[in-house]
Design an enzyme around this catalytic site. Structure first.
Site, PDB file in Angstrom:
ATOM      1  N   GLU A 102      17.617  42.788  37.451  1.00 58.05           N
ATOM      2  CA  GLU A 102      16.912  43.313  38.863  1.00 58.05           C
ATOM      3  C   GLU A 102      15.528  43.900  38.247  1.00 58.05           C
ATOM      4  O   GLU A 102      15.571  44.627  37.238  1.00 58.05           O
ATOM      5  CB  GLU A 102      17.825  44.513  39.160  1.00 58.05           C
ATOM      6  N   ASP A 106      16.658  51.420  43.559  1.00 53.47           N
ATOM      7  CA  ASP A 106      16.362  52.549  44.162  1.00 53.47           C
ATOM      8  C   ASP A 106      17.387  53.087  45.047  1.00 53.47           C
ATOM      9  O   ASP A 106      18.059  54.103  44.509  1.00 53.47           O
ATOM     10  CB  ASP A 106      15.047  51.868  45.184  1.00 53.47           C
ATOM     11  N   THR A 107      17.649  52.805  46.433  1.00 53.90           N
ATOM     12  CA  THR A 107      18.774  53.261  47.008  1.00 53.90           C
ATOM     13  C   THR A 107      20.059  52.869  46.465  1.00 53.90           C
ATOM     14  O   THR A 107      21.109  53.714  46.634  1.00 53.90           O
ATOM     15  CB  THR A 107      18.739  53.370  48.448  1.00 53.90           C
ATOM     16  N   TYR A 109      21.252  50.123  47.788  1.00 57.71           N
ATOM     17  CA  TYR A 109      21.874  49.019  49.026  1.00 57.71           C
ATOM     18  C   TYR A 109      21.690  47.654  48.503  1.00 57.71           C
ATOM     19  O   TYR A 109      22.775  47.023  48.996  1.00 57.71           O
ATOM     20  CB  TYR A 109      21.030  49.394  50.343  1.00 57.71           C
ATOM     21  N   THR A 110      20.747  47.317  48.143  1.00 56.04           N
ATOM     22  CA  THR A 110      20.430  45.923  47.637  1.00 56.04           C
ATOM     23  C   THR A 110      21.444  45.233  46.530  1.00 56.04           C
ATOM     24  O   THR A 110      22.440  44.585  46.681  1.00 56.04           O
ATOM     25  CB  THR A 110      19.093  45.550  47.005  1.00 56.04           C
ATOM     26  N   LYS A 134      15.665  54.693  39.852  1.00 56.54           N
ATOM     27  CA  LYS A 134      15.255  56.074  40.567  1.00 56.54           C
ATOM     28  C   LYS A 134      16.732  56.633  40.790  1.00 56.54           C
ATOM     29  O   LYS A 134      17.118  56.520  42.070  1.00 56.54           O
ATOM     30  CB  LYS A 134      14.609  55.674  41.679  1.00 56.54           C
TER      31      LYS A 134
HETATM   32  C1  PRP Z   1      13.147  45.662  46.003  1.00 62.57           C
HETATM   33  C2  PRP Z   1      13.637  45.458  44.501  1.00 62.57           C
HETATM   34  C3  PRP Z   1      15.136  45.498  44.805  1.00 62.57           C
HETATM   35  C4  PRP Z   1      15.585  46.409  46.108  1.00 62.57           C
HETATM   36  C5  PRP Z   1      15.901  47.749  45.224  1.00 62.57           C
HETATM   37  O1  PRP Z   1      13.447  44.369  46.556  1.00 62.57           O
HETATM   38  O2  PRP Z   1      13.476  44.102  43.872  1.00 62.57           O
HETATM   39  O3  PRP Z   1      15.946  44.249  45.065  1.00 62.57           O
HETATM   40  O4  PRP Z   1      14.196  46.514  46.699  1.00 62.57           O
HETATM   41  O5  PRP Z   1      15.855  48.732  46.603  1.00 62.57           O
HETATM   42  P1  PRP Z   1      17.223  49.356  47.129  1.00 62.57           P
HETATM   43  O6  PRP Z   1      17.968  49.857  45.636  1.00 62.57           O
HETATM   44  O7  PRP Z   1      16.594  50.676  47.605  1.00 62.57           O
HETATM   45  O8  PRP Z   1      17.899  48.429  47.634  1.00 62.57           O
HETATM   46  P2  PRP Z   1      12.701  43.955  47.879  1.00 62.57           P
HETATM   47  O9  PRP Z   1      13.720  43.760  49.383  1.00 62.57           O
HETATM   48  O10 PRP Z   1      11.235  44.442  48.142  1.00 62.57           O
HETATM   49  O11 PRP Z   1      12.348  42.284  47.489  1.00 62.57           O
HETATM   50  P3  PRP Z   1      11.532  41.614  46.363  1.00 62.57           P
HETATM   51  O12 PRP Z   1      12.357  41.666  45.215  1.00 62.57           O
HETATM   52  O13 PRP Z   1      11.163  40.248  46.795  1.00 62.57           O
HETATM   53  O14 PRP Z   1      10.254  42.395  45.894  1.00 62.57           O
END
Ligand code: PRP
Length: 180
Positions: A102, A106-107, A109-110, A134
């Protein structure tokens, strides 16, 4: 100080290409050791992890399998887990060792959605390797084994990370600053 502009914002250098390269090699060495007798699947999350993963995988010397999954958070920064959409390829993950690659946690959630989904396939193990983390923004408690750099909760672009889909192509990582 190196600066770039994307749309209405200015960004300045946070992590240089050289520092990234050094850290990527260290992470790859660690993965080589930890998976010495294994054949892990590197599960790339698109699109953000493209650049990091491309560099990392070429520094790893054990044989690995590369797979991809699209993880897209809609309404970024919203506080419901249901806003993460996953689009996966049909592959057999049962009994496999997976390392999720990855660009940023960040949060969380993903990553949490991704972990829950991948666990349904009954892999033998799942670990996370993220270039950026983060910790102050983390909402969902997840264990991240491999972290490139811990950063403050500020907006970053470059080396795969975008602002409004722009800026993924930069070799360094930049942080948003106020215009002077
Ligand atoms: C971004 C990044 C992570 C996610 C992290 O993806 O690539 O997958 O956000 O954020 P989180 O921890 O708050 O969930 P994004 O949805 O922007 O898609 P991308 O990878 O296409 O940029």
């Amino acid at each position: 100080m190196k600066r770039i502009s994307i749309k209405e914002y200015e960004f300045e250098l946070l992590i240089s290409e050289d520092k990234i390269r050094e850290r990527v090699i260290e992470l790859a060495n660690q993965i080589d050791q930890d998976y010495a007798n294994k054949r892990p699947i590197l599960m790339l999350t698109l699109k953000g992890a493209i650049i990091f993963a491309a560099d990392l995988m070429r520094e790893i010397t054990i044989p690995t399998q590369i797979e991809t999954i699209i993880a897209k958070s809609y309404g970024y920064k919203m506080t419901t887990e249901g806003n993460v959409e996953l689009i996966e390829n049909p592959i057999d993950l049962e009994g496999k060792d997976i390392i999720i690659i990855e660009d940023i946690v960040d949060t969380g959630y993903t990553m949490s959605s991704l972990l829950n989904r991948l666990k349904e396939f009954k892999p033998s193990s799942i670990e996370i390797c993220t270039l950026l983390f983060k910790p102050k923004n983390l909402v969902v408690p997840i264990k991240v084994k491999y972290v490139g750099f811990e950063i403050d909760p500020l907006f970053v672009v470059g080396y795969g990370l975008d602002y409004a889909e722009l800026g993924r192509n930069y070799k360094d990582i930049y942080i948003r600053v106020d215009k002077n």
